[in-house]
Design a protein around this motif. Structure first.
Motif, PDB file in Angstrom:
ATOM      1  N   HIS A 128       0.818  -1.219   0.000  1.00 29.42           N
ATOM      2  CA  HIS A 128       0.000   0.000   0.000  1.00 29.42           C
ATOM      3  C   HIS A 128       0.849   1.266   0.000  1.00 29.42           C
ATOM      4  O   HIS A 128       0.321   2.365  -0.222  1.00 29.42           O
ATOM      5  CB  HIS A 128      -0.934   0.002   1.217  1.00 29.42           C
ATOM      6  N   SER A 131       3.520   4.370  -4.590  1.00 20.98           N
ATOM      7  CA  SER A 131       2.882   5.604  -5.054  1.00 20.98           C
ATOM      8  C   SER A 131       1.869   5.265  -6.149  1.00 20.98           C
ATOM      9  O   SER A 131       1.898   4.179  -6.734  1.00 20.98           O
ATOM     10  CB  SER A 131       3.934   6.573  -5.603  1.00 20.98           C
ATOM     11  N   LYS A 132       0.977   6.209  -6.400  1.00 24.38           N
ATOM     12  CA  LYS A 132      -0.043   5.973  -7.418  1.00 24.38           C
ATOM     13  C   LYS A 132       0.593   5.757  -8.785  1.00 24.38           C
ATOM     14  O   LYS A 132       0.171   4.878  -9.565  1.00 24.38           O
ATOM     15  CB  LYS A 132      -1.009   7.167  -7.464  1.00 24.38           C
ATOM     16  N   THR A 155       0.022  -6.607   2.334  1.00 23.78           N
ATOM     17  CA  THR A 155      -0.329  -5.267   2.835  1.00 23.78           C
ATOM     18  C   THR A 155      -1.227  -5.349   4.064  1.00 23.78           C
ATOM     19  O   THR A 155      -2.019  -6.289   4.206  1.00 23.78           O
ATOM     20  CB  THR A 155      -1.045  -4.440   1.740  1.00 23.78           C
ATOM     21  N   GLU A 157      -3.074  -2.603   4.692  1.00 27.15           N
ATOM     22  CA  GLU A 157      -4.138  -1.645   4.358  1.00 27.15           C
ATOM     23  C   GLU A 157      -4.529  -1.783   2.890  1.00 27.15           C
ATOM     24  O   GLU A 157      -4.153  -0.961   2.057  1.00 27.15           O
ATOM     25  CB  GLU A 157      -3.680  -0.217   4.653  1.00 27.15           C
ATOM     26  N   ASN A 159      -7.231  -1.180   1.513  1.00 21.56           N
ATOM     27  CA  ASN A 159      -8.092  -0.076   1.071  1.00 21.56           C
ATOM     28  C   ASN A 159      -7.302   1.048   0.408  1.00 21.56           C
ATOM     29  O   ASN A 159      -7.861   1.874  -0.330  1.00 21.56           O
ATOM     30  CB  ASN A 159      -8.882   0.478   2.261  1.00 21.56           C
ATOM     31  N   LYS A 160      -5.988   1.084   0.664  1.00 21.87           N
ATOM     32  CA  LYS A 160      -5.151   2.117   0.056  1.00 21.87           C
ATOM     33  C   LYS A 160      -4.604   1.699  -1.314  1.00 21.87           C
ATOM     34  O   LYS A 160      -3.998   2.505  -2.014  1.00 21.87           O
ATOM     35  CB  LYS A 160      -3.988   2.470   0.990  1.00 21.87           C
TER      36      LYS A 160
END
Length: 560
Positions: A128, A131-132, A155, A157, A159-160
């Motif tokens: 997570h 970077s995008k 991960t 998280e 959700n990220k």
């Protein structure tokens, strides 16, 4: 150099992984059937086995002699992976390698076939943190990787993670390790290390690990070094800086039984020992949550809360003295305390004020506190254990009394004076004669009379009057009638102070001053008999001079 227990006893096979049977079974079936996916997503809280499972999976898919989906850990491929000497297994920390350039290196290395293994496996930990831009750069590679490449994202998280990456992965959610599973694993390790251990010590370590086995083993490691091959409950409590479970039970019982002094003494003892007051608040809140679950779920609560059988029995005993509404009220106050402690300069005062509020609902003004006070009053009324405080009187000092005769004489004189004062006050007070229409008006305005008592905070008087059976008028007096089982209410409301208060409230609402008496149904029956026996003397005289057949009796002049 000492090797940490969680590293020393890291599972080397799927069968050693604790508490993730639903995932392990699926992964082994994939390996045995040869249906290996190109990308996996392992998500879950810390210390639940995500990276461990990924490493075992990397060995299993490359093992030369797999058995039932397990790696043999003896072939050349398994040994090279275990020794970190292979070039075909990549473990990447996305927290520090999260840029587009780092992903570009992965895309370049994917082009080359494995050197010594069947599959190239990329384990990307803390995925997570990518970077995008880096995540988007990986999309094409994840979607259509070469047949010899497997990606495993781990991960805490998910959700990220961007949805386009998640949709391209086979996702597995790792659950928290239960207390019993952690205790079993720690028992095994202690037996291997030759350490004697108390069961309560393992329980407190497991509870404070919050479902993370790695955290539990780290705590166990510290405790073993402290205890020198013997692990005691007291040592674990000391090392973790937490509260002894007996102290938590004691403080909770003091709150439930409304014992302010005992609760404050326990808090003082805890603070004096140098412990953190925020830890006490957190432990107490968790304990109250467990009590709430016990009240709500009954015997089924054992499957929900992580406590030993002995602690569960103690909890069932504690909840006998309270109800779920009161426990929820206490939990709300404790939650508020925890929030306030984060920013408080004087944490002790904040905590003590909050604890007093939990014990004494009279110091709290919210709805739940008022409901608790009303319930307490109802219990007192039902039990009949009502004490009416007497007026304070002045007494002579014992040193001024020469003999027992003096004491008796003074006592008699005071009694005589009190009787005279009471009777004289009754005589001096002038009442209006009550009529039937006045009674109807009082019955119509009875709710307003009770509301006035509520405004005056005369809740005990109001609560007792709510149980009245009926109202009656006789000889110009208002009679409040109770059932036979409310003899205590009659006794209390007949008290001089209470009866005068009722008369004053009736006067305020009805605007007439009536005499009020409180009686039981049996006494009311006697009054009814008296009424029936009474005859109208005027009617009797009229019958002597006029023919009775010509006489018509009306209750009022308005009747036609």
């Amino acid at each position: 150099m000492h090797k940490a227990l969680y590293r020393e006893y890291r599972p080397q096979k799927f069968s050693d992984v604790v508490g993730q049977e639903h995932i392990i079974r699926t992964l082994k079936n994939e390996i045995m059937s040869g249906n290996i996916a190109h990308a996996y997503m392992f998500s879950g809280t810390r210390g639940t086995g995500k990276t461990t499972a990924a490493k075992i999976f990397a060995r299993a898919v490359n093992c030369l002699n797999p058995k039932d989906g397990e790696p043999c850990n003896e072939c050349e491929s398994c040994k090279s992976i275990l020794n970190d000497s292979t070039v075909d297994i990549f473990e990447i920390d996305a927290a520090s390698n999260n840029s587009v350039d780092d992903v570009r290196e992965i895309r370049e290395s994917v082009k080359y076939t494995p050197a010594n293994s069947k599959y190239k496996v990329y384990i990307i930990d803390e995925a997570h943190m990518l970077s995008k831009g880096a995540s988007n750069a990986l999309l094409k590679t994840i979607e259509e990787p070469p047949e010899y490449v497997v990606f495993i994202f781990a991960t805490t998280e998910p959700n990220k993670m961007i949805p386009t990456v998640l949709s391209r992965c086979q996702r597995f959610d790792f659950k928290r390790i239960t207390v019993e599973e952690m205790k079993e694993r720690m028992r095994y390790i202690c037996s291997k290390e030759g350490v004697e251990v108390e069961e309560d010590a393992l329980s407190v370590i497991a509870r404070n690990s919050q479902g993370a086995l790695r955290d539990a083993l780290s705590i166990l490691d510290r405790c073993i070094l402290f205890g020198d091959k013997y692990l005691r409950y007291e040592d674990v409590v000391e090392i973790l800086g937490i509260v002894n479970i007996d102290e938590i039970f004691g403080l909770a019982d003091d709150i439930i039984t409304h014992n302010v002094a005992a609760a404050l003494k326990k808090i003082d003892s805890f603070i004096s020992s140098g412990k953190d007051i925020e830890i006490l608040s957190s432990e107490l809140l968790e304990h109250m949550r467990n009590l709430m679950i016990c009240l709500a779920a009954g015997d089924s609560a054992k499957e929900i809360i992580s406590v030993s059988d002995d602690e569960f029995d103690r909890m069932k005993k504690s909840i006998e003295n309270t109800d779920i509404d009161n426990v929820i009220r206490i939990i709300n106050i404790l939650s508020e305390i925890q929030n306030n402690l984060k920013y408080a300069t004087d944490k002790r005062t904040i905590f003590e004020v909050g604890i007093i509020k939990t014990i004494k609902p009279t110091y709290d003004t919210n709805k739940e506190a008022l409901e608790e006070r009303v319930k307490y009053l109802e219990k007192v009324i039902e039990s009949g254990n009502i004490t009416v405080s007497a007026r304070k009187t002045e007494f002579l000092d014992e040193a001024d009394m020469d003999s027992e005769e003096d004491v008796e004489e003074i006592s008699k004189s005071k009694k005589t004076k009190a009787t005279k004062d009471k009777s004289s006050s009754k005589k001096s007070k002038k009442y209006e004669e009550m009529k039937s229409e006045d009674l109807k008006k009082i019955e119509r305005l009875w709710d307003k009379i009770l509301d006035k008592m509520k405004q005056d905070r005369k809740m005990p008087v109001r609560a007792m009057l709510l149980e009245k059976k009926s109202l009656k008028e006789h000889n110009g007096v208002l009679y409040i009638i109770f059932g036979e089982k409310f003899a205590f209410a009659k006794k209390s409301l007949s008290d001089h102070g209470n009866s005068e208060y009722i008369e004053s409230v009736v006067k305020d609402i009805v605007h007439k001053n009536f005499s009020v008496k409180v009686i039981l149904e049996s006494e009311a029956d006697m009054i009814n008999m008296d009424i029936e026996k009474e005859e109208d003397k005027g009617e009797e005289l009229l019958k002597q001079v006029v023919d009775p057949e010509l006489i018509e009796v009306r209750d009022s002049m308005d009747e036609e």
